[in-house]
Design an enzyme around this catalytic site. Structure first.
Site, PDB file in Angstrom:
ATOM      1  N   LEU A  90      89.345  60.729 -10.307  1.00 49.78           N
ATOM      2  CA  LEU A  90      89.248  62.190 -10.212  1.00 49.78           C
ATOM      3  C   LEU A  90      88.391  62.603  -9.018  1.00 49.78           C
ATOM      4  O   LEU A  90      87.379  63.290  -9.165  1.00 49.78           O
ATOM      5  CB  LEU A  90      88.726  62.792 -11.520  1.00 49.78           C
ATOM      6  CG  LEU A  90      89.608  62.533 -12.756  1.00 49.78           C
ATOM      7  CD1 LEU A  90      89.027  63.188 -13.987  1.00 49.78           C
ATOM      8  CD2 LEU A  90      91.042  63.012 -12.523  1.00 49.78           C
TER       9      LEU A  90
ATOM     10  N   THR B 207     103.049  53.595   2.620  1.00 56.53           N
ATOM     11  CA  THR B 207     103.558  54.645   3.502  1.00 56.53           C
ATOM     12  C   THR B 207     104.302  54.041   4.691  1.00 56.53           C
ATOM     13  O   THR B 207     103.976  52.930   5.137  1.00 56.53           O
ATOM     14  CB  THR B 207     102.368  55.494   4.018  1.00 56.53           C
ATOM     15  OG1 THR B 207     102.810  56.308   5.098  1.00 56.53           O
ATOM     16  CG2 THR B 207     101.225  54.623   4.533  1.00 56.53           C
ATOM     17  N   ASP B 208     105.255  54.806   5.234  1.00 57.56           N
ATOM     18  CA  ASP B 208     105.932  54.319   6.448  1.00 57.56           C
ATOM     19  C   ASP B 208     105.050  54.515   7.689  1.00 57.56           C
ATOM     20  O   ASP B 208     105.421  54.088   8.780  1.00 57.56           O
ATOM     21  CB  ASP B 208     107.311  54.981   6.627  1.00 57.56           C
ATOM     22  CG  ASP B 208     107.250  56.468   6.934  1.00 57.56           C
ATOM     23  OD1 ASP B 208     106.137  57.038   6.972  1.00 57.56           O
ATOM     24  OD2 ASP B 208     108.319  57.070   7.142  1.00 57.56           O
ATOM     25  N   GLU B 209     103.874  55.152   7.504  1.00 61.48           N
ATOM     26  CA  GLU B 209     102.976  55.329   8.657  1.00 61.48           C
ATOM     27  C   GLU B 209     102.382  54.001   9.131  1.00 61.48           C
ATOM     28  O   GLU B 209     101.829  53.925  10.224  1.00 61.48           O
ATOM     29  CB  GLU B 209     101.866  56.327   8.326  1.00 61.48           C
ATOM     30  CG  GLU B 209     102.429  57.718   8.091  1.00 61.48           C
ATOM     31  CD  GLU B 209     101.380  58.811   8.123  1.00 61.48           C
ATOM     32  OE1 GLU B 209     100.364  58.653   8.815  1.00 61.48           O
ATOM     33  OE2 GLU B 209     101.581  59.819   7.433  1.00 61.48           O
TER      34      GLU B 209
ATOM     35  N   TYR C 213      93.665  56.011   8.166  1.00 64.15           N
ATOM     36  CA  TYR C 213      94.453  56.047   6.917  1.00 64.15           C
ATOM     37  C   TYR C 213      95.527  54.964   6.940  1.00 64.15           C
ATOM     38  O   TYR C 213      95.593  54.111   6.049  1.00 64.15           O
ATOM     39  CB  TYR C 213      95.090  57.426   6.719  1.00 64.15           C
ATOM     40  CG  TYR C 213      96.217  57.419   5.704  1.00 64.15           C
ATOM     41  CD1 TYR C 213      95.958  57.160   4.354  1.00 64.15           C
ATOM     42  CD2 TYR C 213      97.545  57.651   6.080  1.00 64.15           C
ATOM     43  CE1 TYR C 213      96.991  57.127   3.411  1.00 64.15           C
ATOM     44  CE2 TYR C 213      98.575  57.625   5.150  1.00 64.15           C
ATOM     45  CZ  TYR C 213      98.296  57.365   3.818  1.00 64.15           C
ATOM     46  OH  TYR C 213      99.320  57.332   2.900  1.00 64.15           O
TER      47      TYR C 213
ATOM     48  N   LYS D 123      95.992  51.475   4.733  1.00 62.80           N
ATOM     49  CA  LYS D 123      97.172  51.195   3.910  1.00 62.80           C
ATOM     50  C   LYS D 123      97.829  49.886   4.369  1.00 62.80           C
ATOM     51  O   LYS D 123      98.290  49.089   3.551  1.00 62.80           O
ATOM     52  CB  LYS D 123      98.180  52.347   3.988  1.00 62.80           C
ATOM     53  CG  LYS D 123      97.726  53.636   3.330  1.00 62.80           C
ATOM     54  CD  LYS D 123      97.500  53.531   1.828  1.00 62.80           C
ATOM     55  CE  LYS D 123      98.773  53.327   1.036  1.00 62.80           C
ATOM     56  NZ  LYS D 123      98.513  53.367  -0.427  1.00 62.80           N
TER      57      LYS D 123
ATOM     58  N   PRO E  57      98.483  76.855  10.965  1.00 65.51           N
ATOM     59  CA  PRO E  57      97.877  75.981  11.966  1.00 65.51           C
ATOM     60  C   PRO E  57      98.778  74.782  12.250  1.00 65.51           C
ATOM     61  O   PRO E  57      99.138  74.038  11.333  1.00 65.51           O
ATOM     62  CB  PRO E  57      96.580  75.533  11.294  1.00 65.51           C
ATOM     63  CG  PRO E  57      96.840  75.654   9.835  1.00 65.51           C
ATOM     64  CD  PRO E  57      97.916  76.665   9.627  1.00 65.51           C
TER      65      PRO E  57
HETATM   66  P1  NAD Z   1      96.611  62.077  -3.565  1.00 64.22           P
HETATM   67  O1  NAD Z   1      95.481  62.121  -2.596  1.00 64.22           O
HETATM   68  O2  NAD Z   1      97.262  63.365  -3.966  1.00 64.22           O
HETATM   69  O3  NAD Z   1      96.156  61.351  -4.916  1.00 64.22           O
HETATM   70  C1  NAD Z   1      95.350  60.206  -4.909  1.00 64.22           C
HETATM   71  C2  NAD Z   1      94.817  60.007  -6.313  1.00 64.22           C
HETATM   72  O4  NAD Z   1      94.046  58.797  -6.323  1.00 64.22           O
HETATM   73  C3  NAD Z   1      93.887  61.128  -6.779  1.00 64.22           C
HETATM   74  O5  NAD Z   1      94.215  61.491  -8.104  1.00 64.22           O
HETATM   75  C4  NAD Z   1      92.496  60.501  -6.710  1.00 64.22           C
HETATM   76  O6  NAD Z   1      91.593  61.045  -7.647  1.00 64.22           O
HETATM   77  C5  NAD Z   1      92.819  59.051  -7.007  1.00 64.22           C
HETATM   78  N1  NAD Z   1      91.793  58.125  -6.473  1.00 64.22           N
HETATM   79  C6  NAD Z   1      91.237  58.130  -5.236  1.00 64.22           C
HETATM   80  N2  NAD Z   1      90.348  57.142  -5.125  1.00 64.22           N
HETATM   81  C7  NAD Z   1      90.356  56.471  -6.319  1.00 64.22           C
HETATM   82  C8  NAD Z   1      89.651  55.337  -6.825  1.00 64.22           C
HETATM   83  N3  NAD Z   1      88.761  54.682  -6.063  1.00 64.22           N
HETATM   84  N4  NAD Z   1      89.931  54.920  -8.081  1.00 64.22           N
HETATM   85  C9  NAD Z   1      90.828  55.573  -8.860  1.00 64.22           C
HETATM   86  N5  NAD Z   1      91.503  56.667  -8.435  1.00 64.22           N
HETATM   87  C10 NAD Z   1      91.268  57.100  -7.180  1.00 64.22           C
HETATM   88  O7  NAD Z   1      97.674  61.077  -2.923  1.00 64.22           O
HETATM   89  P2  NAD Z   1      99.267  61.138  -2.954  1.00 64.22           P
HETATM   90  O8  NAD Z   1      99.745  61.995  -1.861  1.00 64.22           O
HETATM   91  O9  NAD Z   1      99.720  61.403  -4.339  1.00 64.22           O
HETATM   92  O10 NAD Z   1      99.608  59.623  -2.558  1.00 64.22           O
HETATM   93  C11 NAD Z   1      99.692  58.615  -3.568  1.00 64.22           C
HETATM   94  C12 NAD Z   1     100.027  57.294  -2.913  1.00 64.22           C
HETATM   95  O11 NAD Z   1     101.253  57.391  -2.206  1.00 64.22           O
HETATM   96  C13 NAD Z   1      98.975  56.843  -1.890  1.00 64.22           C
HETATM   97  O12 NAD Z   1      98.807  55.464  -2.025  1.00 64.22           O
HETATM   98  C14 NAD Z   1      99.605  57.192  -0.557  1.00 64.22           C
HETATM   99  O13 NAD Z   1      99.152  56.319   0.452  1.00 64.22           O
HETATM  100  C15 NAD Z   1     101.065  56.983  -0.861  1.00 64.22           C
HETATM  101  N6  NAD Z   1     101.992  57.788  -0.049  1.00 64.22           N
HETATM  102  C16 NAD Z   1     101.841  59.143   0.041  1.00 64.22           C
HETATM  103  C17 NAD Z   1     102.749  59.897   0.776  1.00 64.22           C
HETATM  104  C18 NAD Z   1     102.635  61.398   0.869  1.00 64.22           C
HETATM  105  O14 NAD Z   1     103.417  62.026   1.597  1.00 64.22           O
HETATM  106  N7  NAD Z   1     101.747  62.043   0.146  1.00 64.22           N
HETATM  107  C19 NAD Z   1     103.816  59.267   1.416  1.00 64.22           C
HETATM  108  C20 NAD Z   1     103.949  57.873   1.302  1.00 64.22           C
HETATM  109  C21 NAD Z   1     103.036  57.142   0.544  1.00 64.22           C
END
Ligand code: NAD
Length: 321
Positions: free
Chosen positions: A36, A130-132, A156, A160, A211
């Site tokens: 959280l 991620t594809d990044e 970031y 990853k 922005p």
């Molecule tokens: P987000 O930032 O919305 O959510 C991350 C969640 O992880 C949060 O609920 C946070 O409280 C929790 N968290 C953070 N540190 C933690 C810890 N140490 N222990 C336990 N919980 C922890 O992220 P998102 O956008 O939902 O992305 C989720 C995953 O998908 C990530 O691994 C991200 O790299 C990957 N991803 C995201 C996208 C995108 O467009 N958002 C695209 C590709 C991959």
């Protein structure tokens, strides 16, 4: 079906996945482990029957082991991460801690409970990435394949990438049944409004300027979040151990084109505020999804216009408009 452990299930994609999973697998309970942070919101999964939230850190290996043991967990779907590129530029430490050390903590817990305990239980560690990690495409480059060399540009994506390598190593060295999916940019309900689409939508709907980094011609492959959830579900069910799969929408769109579409869908023309390009930004990303299609029939189902229209409606409702 046994319960599954979802890390980061109170975040954007994780909470959508919890809803998606529970909607389709009524006999499989979900334990959500989430620290959280600012990005985690318990309200995003409040009321989802069969989902239990445990507040805790993935870096706490003993806690993870205890959850695996006490709930007889055989599947981990790992979303927990620091996920916002801008924050990784101003404060990279948290990204290394959660994304690299945290992922390693989970792998250690999974290895200890699933492999070292010698139970021979079937298991799966699904790593969401991620594809990044592939970096940026030049104008003539083909889309990223799973064999494309990693070239992360931001702290970031570098963190990853590090986590992806650890997952791979735990499969090849210790025999952990692990699969990684590398996905393009997601949008949809419950996304924290520091991210582009909700930020633009809220600003447009409330009459504020938008922005934009650089000239707005950087290109992303936007994917509606339920398509990502379906890709993960398919990979869990039919993905091959040790494999990596790209997940995406296959429709690259420039930032300016996405904005124009949002303006059309909201009926609001917003002032655009251009600012210097983000440090280490990627100009163009697009992942080839042919392998996921070939191995388990993945195909995106939500066209960008339909997904963005749904997102506009959801955001309007959130703002009480
Ligand atoms: P987000 O930032 O919305 O959510 C991350 C969640 O992880 C949060 O609920 C946070 O409280 C929790 N968290 C953070 N540190 C933690 C810890 N140490 N222990 C336990 N919980 C922890 O992220 P998102 O956008 O939902 O992305 C989720 C995953 O998908 C990530 O691994 C991200 O790299 C990957 N991803 C995201 C996208 C995108 O467009 N958002 C695209 C590709 C991959």
């Amino acid at each position: 079906m046994a319960d599954i452990l979802v890390t980061g299930g109170a975040g954007f994609i994780g909470s959508n996945f919890v809803r998606y999973w529970r909607g389709r697998h009524h006999n499989s309970g979900v334990v959500v482990l989430d620290a959280l942070t600012y990005a985690g919101n318990p309200a995003s999964i409040a009321g989802v029957e069969g989902a239990e939230l445990v507040e805790g850190d993935i870096c706490d290996t003993d806690l993870v082991r205890q959850i695996i043991r006490s709930r007889d967990i055989q599947t981990i779907v790992h979303f927990a991460a620091e996920s916002h590129v801008d924050r990784s530029i101003t404060g990279p430490d948290a990204f290394v801690q959660t994304n690299v050390i945290g992922t390693h903590s989970l792998l250690r817990a999974a290895k200890a409970e699933w492999l070292d305990a010698g139970s021979g239980t079937p298991h799966r560690f699904h790593h969401v990435s991620t594809d990044e990690v592939y970096g940026s495409l030049g104008p003539e480059d083909p889309a990223f394949a799973e064999t494309t060399a990693y070239a992360p540009n931001s702290p970031y994506s570098a963190s990853k990438a590090g986590s992806d390598h650890l997952v791979r190593a735990y499969h090849h060295t210790f025999g952990l049944d692990a699969v990684t999916t590398n996905c393009s940019n997601n949008y949809g309900p419950y996304q924290f409004p520091e991210k582009l689409i909700p930020l633009f939508l809220i600003n447009a709907l409330e009459g504020r300027s938008l922005p934009i980094y650089g000239d707005g011609m950087n290109v992303r492959d936007w994917l509606y979040v339920t398509d990502h959830c379906r890709g993960i579900e398919l990979a869990l069910e039919r993905g091959r151990p040790g494999e990596v799969y790209n997940i995406g929408g296959g429709v690259p769109i420039s930032m300016n084109a996405a904005l124009a579409l949002l303006e059309e869908l909201t009926g609001r023309a917003a002032e655009r505020r251009y600012r210097p390009a983000r440090l280490g930004d990627q100009r163009h990303t697009l992942a080839d999804i042919g392998k996921a299609r070939a191995h388990f029939g993945y195909a995106p189902q939500v066209a960008p216009r339909d997904g963005l229209a749904a997102q506009v409606e959801w955001q309007r409702a959130q703002l009480g408009l």
